[in-house]
Motif scaffolding. Sequence first.
Motif, mmCIF file in Angstrom:
data_model
loop_
_atom_site.group_PDB
_atom_site.id
_atom_site.type_symbol
_atom_site.label_atom_id
_atom_site.label_comp_id
_atom_site.label_asym_id
_atom_site.label_seq_id
_atom_site.Cartn_x
_atom_site.Cartn_y
_atom_site.Cartn_z
ATOM 1 N N LEU A 145 1.547 -1.454 -14.922
ATOM 2 C CA LEU A 145 2.253 -0.463 -14.123
ATOM 3 C C LEU A 145 1.666 0.186 -12.927
ATOM 4 O O LEU A 145 2.447 0.421 -12.007
ATOM 5 N N ASP A 146 0.411 0.416 -13.021
ATOM 6 C CA ASP A 146 -0.095 0.993 -11.789
ATOM 7 C C ASP A 146 -0.957 0.065 -10.779
ATOM 8 O O ASP A 146 -1.300 0.502 -10.042
ATOM 9 N N GLU A 147 -0.728 -1.252 -11.065
ATOM 10 C CA GLU A 147 -1.001 -2.232 -10.093
ATOM 11 C C GLU A 147 -0.075 -1.910 -8.684
ATOM 12 O O GLU A 147 0.980 -1.638 -8.844
ATOM 13 N N LEU A 148 -0.833 -1.995 -7.597
ATOM 14 C CA LEU A 148 -0.263 -1.506 -6.324
ATOM 15 C C LEU A 148 0.273 -2.921 -5.635
ATOM 16 O O LEU A 148 -0.417 -4.076 -5.712
ATOM 17 N N ILE A 149 1.547 -3.040 -5.078
ATOM 18 C CA ILE A 149 2.029 -4.185 -4.454
ATOM 19 C C ILE A 149 2.089 -3.996 -3.012
ATOM 20 O O ILE A 149 2.671 -3.009 -2.480
ATOM 21 N N SER A 150 1.436 -4.850 -2.211
ATOM 22 C CA SER A 150 1.589 -4.770 -0.696
ATOM 23 C C SER A 150 3.074 -5.611 -0.565
ATOM 24 O O SER A 150 2.987 -6.653 -0.921
ATOM 25 N N TYR A 151 3.799 -5.048 0.534
ATOM 26 C CA TYR A 151 4.874 -5.806 1.062
ATOM 27 C C TYR A 151 5.105 -5.246 2.252
ATOM 28 O O TYR A 151 4.804 -4.098 2.594
ATOM 29 N N CYS A 152 6.300 -5.956 2.979
ATOM 30 C CA CYS A 152 6.811 -5.477 4.239
ATOM 31 C C CYS A 152 8.162 -5.420 4.221
ATOM 32 O O CYS A 152 8.877 -6.048 3.211
ATOM 33 N N ASN A 153 8.699 -4.313 4.472
ATOM 34 C CA ASN A 153 10.298 -4.088 4.318
ATOM 35 C C ASN A 153 10.901 -4.993 5.271
ATOM 36 O O ASN A 153 10.346 -5.705 6.102
ATOM 37 N N SER A 154 12.370 -4.818 5.343
ATOM 38 C CA SER A 154 13.351 -5.300 6.239
ATOM 39 C C SER A 154 12.943 -5.350 7.662
ATOM 40 O O SER A 154 13.322 -6.258 8.286
ATOM 41 N N LYS A 155 12.336 -4.364 8.107
ATOM 42 C CA LYS A 155 11.861 -4.070 9.250
ATOM 43 C C LYS A 155 10.506 -4.561 9.709
ATOM 44 O O LYS A 155 10.192 -4.257 10.799
ATOM 45 N N GLY A 156 9.868 -5.069 8.719
ATOM 46 C CA GLY A 156 8.569 -5.629 9.043
ATOM 47 C C GLY A 156 7.460 -4.631 8.951
ATOM 48 O O GLY A 156 6.280 -4.740 9.149
ATOM 49 N N GLU A 157 7.818 -3.552 8.182
ATOM 50 C CA GLU A 157 6.834 -2.311 8.086
ATOM 51 C C GLU A 157 6.113 -2.609 6.703
ATOM 52 O O GLU A 157 6.769 -2.941 5.844
ATOM 53 N N GLU A 158 4.925 -2.559 6.829
ATOM 54 C CA GLU A 158 3.922 -2.685 5.669
ATOM 55 C C GLU A 158 3.838 -1.288 4.684
ATOM 56 O O GLU A 158 3.572 -0.274 5.324
ATOM 57 N N PHE A 159 3.775 -1.618 3.466
ATOM 58 C CA PHE A 159 3.776 -0.464 2.381
ATOM 59 C C PHE A 159 2.984 -0.891 1.278
ATOM 60 O O PHE A 159 2.914 -2.042 0.725
ATOM 61 N N LYS A 160 2.582 -0.001 0.332
ATOM 62 C CA LYS A 160 2.187 -0.419 -0.844
ATOM 63 C C LYS A 160 2.709 0.657 -1.877
ATOM 64 O O LYS A 160 2.786 1.773 -1.575
ATOM 65 N N ASN A 161 3.339 0.223 -3.063
ATOM 66 C CA ASN A 161 3.886 0.915 -4.187
ATOM 67 C C ASN A 161 3.169 0.462 -5.564
ATOM 68 O O ASN A 161 3.034 -0.646 -5.519
ATOM 69 N N SER A 162 3.413 1.199 -6.424
ATOM 70 C CA SER A 162 2.893 0.701 -7.892
ATOM 71 C C SER A 162 4.185 0.128 -8.417
ATOM 72 O O SER A 162 5.322 0.468 -7.987
ATOM 73 N N ILE A 163 3.788 -0.772 -9.447
ATOM 74 C CA ILE A 163 4.894 -1.544 -10.038
ATOM 75 C C ILE A 163 5.949 -0.544 -10.697
ATOM 76 O O ILE A 163 7.145 -0.414 -10.667
ATOM 77 N N GLN A 164 5.142 0.605 -11.122
ATOM 78 C CA GLN A 164 5.969 1.620 -11.982
ATOM 79 C C GLN A 164 7.005 2.257 -11.013
ATOM 80 O O GLN A 164 8.136 2.463 -11.182
ATOM 81 N N GLN A 165 6.545 2.644 -9.564
ATOM 82 C CA GLN A 165 7.305 3.284 -8.674
ATOM 83 C C GLN A 165 8.492 2.262 -8.231
ATOM 84 O O GLN A 165 9.645 2.644 -8.060
ATOM 85 N N ILE A 166 7.965 1.001 -8.025
ATOM 86 C CA ILE A 166 9.208 -0.054 -7.830
ATOM 87 C C ILE A 166 10.266 -0.039 -8.727
ATOM 88 O O ILE A 166 11.355 -0.082 -8.603
#
Length: 154
Positions: free
Chosen positions: A97-118
């Motif tokens: 759950l604390d694993e961080l996931i890097s992703y881009c949102n629909s606007k192409g902006e990059e973020f990182k959130n944990s699986i738990q947060q997602i």
Amino acid sequence: MKIKPKSKMKEFFKDIFEYHNHFNQKLAEQLTENENEITSRTIPLFSHSINAQQIWNARILNKSQFGVHELHSLEECKRIDNDNFKNVIKILNERELDELISYCNSKGEEFKNSIQQILFHVANHFTHHKGQIISDLRQNGISPIVTDYIFYKR
């Protein structure tokens, strides 16, 4: 055997997503039964909520994503929702759950959130849009199914 706190949190998320899957399936059935009486925004709103979970699952699992406003038939929504549920269980069984996931949102902006947060975000997102759909049903004279979590647990 003592359960670790992380395991308790995973069990909590499994329960929450089982609840959402259960009522998404029932809500899709009610929408199908009343398809001629619902507003033009109801099915797109339901599709959007299903798409959002697919998108977040795909970000975690590194798979291809739907469009956020991609439209599906109610039967397709039911199938996709079941696939989403299977994928979230896979995530909970195989990832931390604390694993961080890097992703881009629909606007192409990059973020990182944990699986738990997602997962918490996805659960809240479902609740928000489910409320909107239920409001749509009431405004059209349709008595919506009761989707409260506490009723599910009773």
